[in-house]
Scaffold this motif. Structure first.
Motif, PDB file in Angstrom:
ATOM      1  N   ALA A  20     -44.070   6.702   4.660  1.00  0.00           N
ATOM      2  CA  ALA A  20     -42.921   7.482   4.189  1.00  0.00           C
ATOM      3  C   ALA A  20     -42.625   7.214   2.727  1.00  0.00           C
ATOM      4  O   ALA A  20     -42.010   8.039   2.057  1.00  0.00           O
ATOM      5  CB  ALA A  20     -41.688   7.147   5.026  1.00  0.00           C
ATOM      6  N   CYS A  21     -43.046   6.066   2.245  1.00  0.00           N
ATOM      7  CA  CYS A  21     -42.794   5.729   0.850  1.00  0.00           C
ATOM      8  C   CYS A  21     -44.041   5.996   0.027  1.00  0.00           C
ATOM      9  O   CYS A  21     -45.108   5.447   0.308  1.00  0.00           O
ATOM     10  CB  CYS A  21     -42.392   4.257   0.732  1.00  0.00           C
ATOM     11  N   SER A  22     -43.914   6.822  -0.949  1.00  0.00           N
ATOM     12  CA  SER A  22     -45.031   7.113  -1.836  1.00  0.00           C
ATOM     13  C   SER A  22     -45.281   5.905  -2.726  1.00  0.00           C
ATOM     14  O   SER A  22     -44.479   4.981  -2.779  1.00  0.00           O
ATOM     15  CB  SER A  22     -44.678   8.321  -2.700  1.00  0.00           C
ATOM     16  N   PRO A  23     -46.412   5.865  -3.458  1.00  0.00           N
ATOM     17  CA  PRO A  23     -46.647   4.738  -4.360  1.00  0.00           C
ATOM     18  C   PRO A  23     -45.501   4.517  -5.328  1.00  0.00           C
ATOM     19  O   PRO A  23     -45.247   3.394  -5.756  1.00  0.00           O
ATOM     20  CB  PRO A  23     -47.939   5.149  -5.082  1.00  0.00           C
ATOM     21  N   ASP A 103     -44.613  16.863   7.860  1.00  0.00           N
ATOM     22  CA  ASP A 103     -44.407  16.244   6.553  1.00  0.00           C
ATOM     23  C   ASP A 103     -42.926  16.082   6.233  1.00  0.00           C
ATOM     24  O   ASP A 103     -42.559  15.779   5.092  1.00  0.00           O
ATOM     25  CB  ASP A 103     -45.102  17.041   5.452  1.00  0.00           C
ATOM     26  N   ARG A 104     -42.068  16.258   7.250  1.00  0.00           N
ATOM     27  CA  ARG A 104     -40.625  16.137   7.029  1.00  0.00           C
ATOM     28  C   ARG A 104     -40.097  14.873   7.689  1.00  0.00           C
ATOM     29  O   ARG A 104     -40.505  14.501   8.789  1.00  0.00           O
ATOM     30  CB  ARG A 104     -39.912  17.372   7.590  1.00  0.00           C
ATOM     31  N   LEU A 105     -39.196  14.199   6.980  1.00  0.00           N
ATOM     32  CA  LEU A 105     -38.486  13.050   7.527  1.00  0.00           C
ATOM     33  C   LEU A 105     -37.069  13.509   7.846  1.00  0.00           C
ATOM     34  O   LEU A 105     -36.301  13.839   6.941  1.00  0.00           O
ATOM     35  CB  LEU A 105     -38.452  11.902   6.517  1.00  0.00           C
ATOM     36  N   VAL A 106     -36.754  13.531   9.122  1.00  0.00           N
ATOM     37  CA  VAL A 106     -35.510  14.122   9.605  1.00  0.00           C
ATOM     38  C   VAL A 106     -34.582  13.031  10.114  1.00  0.00           C
ATOM     39  O   VAL A 106     -34.962  12.232  10.985  1.00  0.00           O
ATOM     40  CB  VAL A 106     -35.795  15.128  10.736  1.00  0.00           C
ATOM     41  N   LEU A 107     -33.371  13.006   9.589  1.00  0.00           N
ATOM     42  CA  LEU A 107     -32.349  12.066  10.042  1.00  0.00           C
ATOM     43  C   LEU A 107     -31.271  12.847  10.789  1.00  0.00           C
ATOM     44  O   LEU A 107     -30.718  13.810  10.252  1.00  0.00           O
ATOM     45  CB  LEU A 107     -31.736  11.335   8.844  1.00  0.00           C
ATOM     46  N   ILE A 108     -30.994  12.450  12.021  1.00  0.00           N
ATOM     47  CA  ILE A 108     -29.961  13.114  12.805  1.00  0.00           C
ATOM     48  C   ILE A 108     -28.700  12.265  12.761  1.00  0.00           C
ATOM     49  O   ILE A 108     -28.661  11.135  13.265  1.00  0.00           O
ATOM     50  CB  ILE A 108     -30.408  13.364  14.256  1.00  0.00           C
ATOM     51  N   ASP A 109     -27.673  12.808  12.133  1.00  0.00           N
ATOM     52  CA  ASP A 109     -26.398  12.143  11.840  1.00  0.00           C
ATOM     53  C   ASP A 109     -26.597  11.006  10.848  1.00  0.00           C
ATOM     54  O   ASP A 109     -27.722  10.542  10.615  1.00  0.00           O
ATOM     55  CB  ASP A 109     -25.685  11.681  13.111  1.00  0.00           C
ATOM     56  N   THR A 110     -25.489  10.574  10.235  1.00  0.00           N
ATOM     57  CA  THR A 110     -25.606   9.629   9.118  1.00  0.00           C
ATOM     58  C   THR A 110     -24.730   8.395   9.275  1.00  0.00           C
ATOM     59  O   THR A 110     -24.571   7.634   8.323  1.00  0.00           O
ATOM     60  CB  THR A 110     -25.233  10.326   7.793  1.00  0.00           C
ATOM     61  N   GLY A 111     -24.172   8.185  10.474  1.00  0.00           N
ATOM     62  CA  GLY A 111     -23.328   7.024  10.653  1.00  0.00           C
ATOM     63  C   GLY A 111     -21.988   7.172   9.958  1.00  0.00           C
ATOM     64  O   GLY A 111     -21.635   8.235   9.448  1.00  0.00           O
ATOM     65  N   ALA A 112     -21.257   6.066   9.940  1.00  0.00           N
ATOM     66  CA  ALA A 112     -19.871   6.096   9.475  1.00  0.00           C
ATOM     67  C   ALA A 112     -19.711   5.732   8.012  1.00  0.00           C
ATOM     68  O   ALA A 112     -18.615   5.875   7.461  1.00  0.00           O
ATOM     69  CB  ALA A 112     -19.021   5.154  10.333  1.00  0.00           C
ATOM     70  N   THR A 137     -35.956  14.266   4.065  1.00  0.00           N
ATOM     71  CA  THR A 137     -36.017  15.672   3.656  1.00  0.00           C
ATOM     72  C   THR A 137     -34.957  16.539   4.328  1.00  0.00           C
ATOM     73  O   THR A 137     -34.561  17.568   3.783  1.00  0.00           O
ATOM     74  CB  THR A 137     -37.394  16.272   3.982  1.00  0.00           C
ATOM     75  N   ASP A 138     -34.525  16.124   5.527  1.00  0.00           N
ATOM     76  CA  ASP A 138     -33.579  16.928   6.297  1.00  0.00           C
ATOM     77  C   ASP A 138     -32.589  16.010   6.994  1.00  0.00           C
ATOM     78  O   ASP A 138     -32.973  14.997   7.601  1.00  0.00           O
ATOM     79  CB  ASP A 138     -34.299  17.753   7.368  1.00  0.00           C
ATOM     80  N   VAL A 139     -31.309  16.378   6.916  1.00  0.00           N
ATOM     81  CA  VAL A 139     -30.262  15.701   7.681  1.00  0.00           C
ATOM     82  C   VAL A 139     -29.663  16.722   8.637  1.00  0.00           C
ATOM     83  O   VAL A 139     -29.200  17.788   8.210  1.00  0.00           O
ATOM     84  CB  VAL A 139     -29.172  15.115   6.765  1.00  0.00           C
ATOM     85  N   LEU A 140     -29.677  16.402   9.914  1.00  0.00           N
ATOM     86  CA  LEU A 140     -29.094  17.269  10.940  1.00  0.00           C
ATOM     87  C   LEU A 140     -27.788  16.647  11.406  1.00  0.00           C
ATOM     88  O   LEU A 140     -27.757  15.469  11.776  1.00  0.00           O
ATOM     89  CB  LEU A 140     -30.044  17.418  12.131  1.00  0.00           C
TER      90      LEU A 140
END
Length: 311
Positions: A20-23, A103-112, A137-140
């Protein structure tokens, strides 16, 4: 979680998300030893998809008339103690979910984001999983309550995930815009607005993730079905809060729901379908890592976690 299991989980985290981390950004990834020692990430698979439960913190509510969303605190005490838990406090974990979808990194919810007495661990948990927040790349968003959107911005008001598109259901977005100023969230709203892409009910939000309306908690409360081949995982947001009270007494009114009747119907339907179809569930407020299934027991239901709760 014993040390062998923790090392195995750490190895999976590194395998799944090391890329997930590029150079240019790989300095953001934690070293293997730090990942191995972390109790705040739990890697697993949904078919061919890679996922990680990420600990943000814990909400501890006094089981009192002023602190609990359930009015019958004496009955709640009985349920909690009957499950081997303290009866005077309702503990709700907070754990967003990370999914690699192509190729997408998806985070569902973001905490408090440190609100509600929580520990604000999400960014550290992401880094322990080998992911810099700028790579998301995406936050749901399931809904606009503070323990799900608070982590969208940092303490300085800047976006935590500056490259991410923020997906939220159209009804929830309208409710969020209307309620931001009264709730003191005008700055958060202003920061996130340029990144928001509202979606219609039932939308295919990413190639492998579909929105599922779970009515009752908020005007546009949304779950997410994550699919890979024949495997499915349903992220249920706040359709159920407590792994004990919500599951064993779904008919109880939850004072946090905007539509009590719809909220009760949603809980009962989820439990019925979940048990009869053996649905795999991700519950962001159940004991970490929040993975498991509902099981019919006597005349009701119980939560059966995939792994022992991780303190």
């Amino acid at each position: 979680m014993n040390i062998q299991a923790r090392l195995a989980a750490a190895s999976l985290v590194l395998t799944l998300f090391g890329a997930a981390c590029s150079p240019e950004t790989d300095k953001a990834a934690e070293p293997a030893s730090a990942v191995a020692a972390s109790r705040d990430v739990h890697a697993f698979r949904i078919g061919a998809l890679e996922a990680v439960a990420l600990r943000d913190g814990m909400i501890a509510l006094p089981n009192t008339a002023a602190g609990s969303p359930w009015s019958d605190t004496a009955a709640a005490t009985g349920l909690l103690t009957g499950s081997g838990l303290p009866g005077d406090v309702i503990s709700l974990s907070v754990q967003p979910l990370l999914v690699r979808d192509g190729d997408r990194l998806v985070l569902i919810d973001t905490g408090a984001g440190g609100r509600m007495g929580t520990q604000n661990k999400l960014v550290a948990s992401l880094r322990a999983a080998g992911v810099d927040p700028t790579r998301v790349t995406d936050v749901l968003i399931s809904h606009a309550h503070g323990d799900h959107v608070g982590g969208l911005v940092g303490a300085d008001g800047s976006l935590t995930f500056p490259r991410a598109v923020v997906h939220v259901s159209a009804p929830e977005w309208e409710s969020m815009k209307a309620g931001a100023a009264p709730a003191g969230e005008a700055a958060l709203l202003a920061a996130v607005t340029p990144r928001v892409r509202p979606f219609a009910a039932g939308a295919q939000v990413t190639p492998s993730i579909k929105a599922v309306a779970l009515d009752g908690h908020t005007p546009g409360h949304t779950g997410y079905e994550i699919a890979s081949g024949t495997d499915r995982l349903l992220y249920i947001g706040d359709a159920l809060h407590s792994a004990v009270i919500s599951v064993q007494r779904p008919e109880w009114v939850n004072g946090w729901d905007t539509d009590s009747a719809a909220g009760i119907a949603t809980r009962q339907d989820l439990l019925e379908r979940g048990a009869s179809q053996s649905l795999r569930i991700y519950a962001p407020h159940f004991p970490f890592p929040g993975l498991g299934r509902f099981q019919r027991r006597d005349d009701g239901f119980v939560w059966v976690p995939e792994t022992a709760a991780q303190p």
